[in-house]
Design an enzyme around this catalytic site. Structure first.
Site, mmCIF file in Angstrom:
data_model
loop_
_atom_site.group_PDB
_atom_site.id
_atom_site.type_symbol
_atom_site.label_atom_id
_atom_site.label_comp_id
_atom_site.label_asym_id
_atom_site.label_seq_id
_atom_site.Cartn_x
_atom_site.Cartn_y
_atom_site.Cartn_z
ATOM 1 N N GLN A 97 28.244 74.412 64.125
ATOM 2 C CA GLN A 97 27.470 73.284 63.654
ATOM 3 C C GLN A 97 26.395 73.793 62.693
ATOM 4 O O GLN A 97 25.537 74.594 63.069
ATOM 5 C CB GLN A 97 26.799 72.522 64.798
ATOM 6 N N TYR A 178 17.765 65.128 62.282
ATOM 7 C CA TYR A 178 17.599 66.244 61.353
ATOM 8 C C TYR A 178 17.930 65.792 59.918
ATOM 9 O O TYR A 178 18.143 64.614 59.670
ATOM 10 C CB TYR A 178 18.428 67.435 61.820
#
Length: 364
Positions: A97, A178
């Site tokens: 990720q 994020y």
């Protein structure tokens, strides 16, 4: 039961359909280099159908937490190579990720002159610094249009580095508050250029990042994580019509790519919104319902048997049970997770959870 059947998501082969969700654990030290602890932790869990690593920063400016690993330097690439070799030796599949934290950081953490975001709007609350103290979230530098495009290329280079480190693929982190998620919300993104304003413009960064990553390493090795209606870290998505329009634009932008998977974190994987995103994106679908409670075996089985997902991402149960796939297949007892040890720097609560065989050996 489908949960225990093999599957292929693009070029990624899964021995079963249990996916280890990306889980922040902060064990990579000051330099963000995967160490012996990470090697052991991921190797222990190679029996899962696919491992998605913890969020890994593409550039130093995108580091959100002390102890978070990166994939920018040669030393970080070499550290991840040790992890992937260990997982592959046990027959596992592992993707990285890639997570740019955006405004969720502090210059004392990133060790850079600034943190960045789509707009000069600070995330709410405070963050923990390396020395254990807390600090208010700072106001980020608003990325210029040119800098947004540089950030896109930062993701693409990180993906190349991940493949060089032996990862089987990557997942773009477009969730959990994020940077990519920050662009999607009208609360954290108040821009007036081509990356802000309308749902289609706010979706542009997510689509451009994923497209660049797909072009860099091949779309059949790329996925994206989304978390629609996940009001977290000040990234609010409260207008249902806006949410649907924004994520429709994301999914329509992703559809031509031929991605390996789309991974959606949502309390109701079977909801009309989530299934609409799935249909529109047209990619294999990983469901993750782990908002407030640990995903159960029965829930995972039901999601697959009812055709609501192609695989299921599991977080807390995978933390506490390195051999989760075997335990679930046998419908055996589980270790209980210890949340107070989720974040730290030691082996405790990280690599010391026993396997089923070890538990039964102790009892015997």
């Amino acid at each position: 039961m489908k949960l225990f059947e093999a599957a292929d998501l693009g070029a990624l082969h899964l021995r079963n359909r249990i996916v280890m969700a990306p889980l922040t654990r902060t064990r990579a030290g000051e330099q963000g280099i995967p160490n012996d602890l990470l090697v052991e932790h991921y190797a222990q869990r190679a029996g899962l159908g696919m491992i998605i690593t913890e969020g890994t920063w593409p550039v130093q400016e995108g580091r959100s937490y002390p102890g978070q690993p990166g994939i920018e330097t040669d030393e970080q690439v070499a550290g991840w190579r040790r992890v992937t070799d260990a997982v592959h030796e046990r027959g596992g599949t592992i993707v990285m990720q890639i997570m740019h934290g955006g405004r969720v950081s502090h210059t004392d953490i990133s060790q850079t002159p600034r943190i960045v975001g789509p707009s000069a709007v600070a995330a709410p609350g405070q963050t923990h610094l390396a020395d254990g103290s807390k600090a208010d979230m700072p106001v980020p530098h608003e990325l210029t249009t040119a800098e947004v495009r540089e950030a896109v290329q930062g993701f693409a280079q990180a993906a190349r580095n991940a493949i060089a480190a032996g990862l089987d693929g990557v997942e773009v982190h477009g969730a959990n508050g994020y940077l990519v998620h920050e662009f999607l919300s009208p609360v954290s993104n108040t821009r007036t250029d081509e990356y802000g304003g309308s749902p289609e413009n706010r979706a542009r960064f997510a689509v451009e990042v994923t497209t660049a990553v797909a072009e860099a390493i091949g779309a059949d090795r790329v996925g994206i994580r989304l978390s629609p209606q996940h009001d977290i870290q000040g990234v609010l998505e409260e207008d249902d019509a806006d949410v649907r329009a924004t994520y429709t634009a994301v999914a329509e932008g992703l559809a031509p790519l031929g991605l390996a998977f789309v991974d959606v974190l949502h309390a109701e994987p079977g909801s009309e919104l989530v299934q609409h995103i799935r249909r529109t994106a047209g990619a294999p679908f990983i469901a993750n319902s782990g908002f407030s409670a640990m995903t159960t075996r029965d829930e995972a089985i039901t999601l697959l048997d009812e055709g609501l997902a192609d695989a299921v991402a599991v977080g807390r149960a995978a933390i506490a049970n390195p051999d989760l796939a075997d335990r679930w297949e046998q419908d055996a007892e589980l270790n209980e997770p210890r949340p107070e040890l989720f974040y730290g720097a030691s082996a405790e609560g990280y690599t010391d959870y026993p396997t089923l065989a070890e538990v039964r050996e102790r009892v015997a």
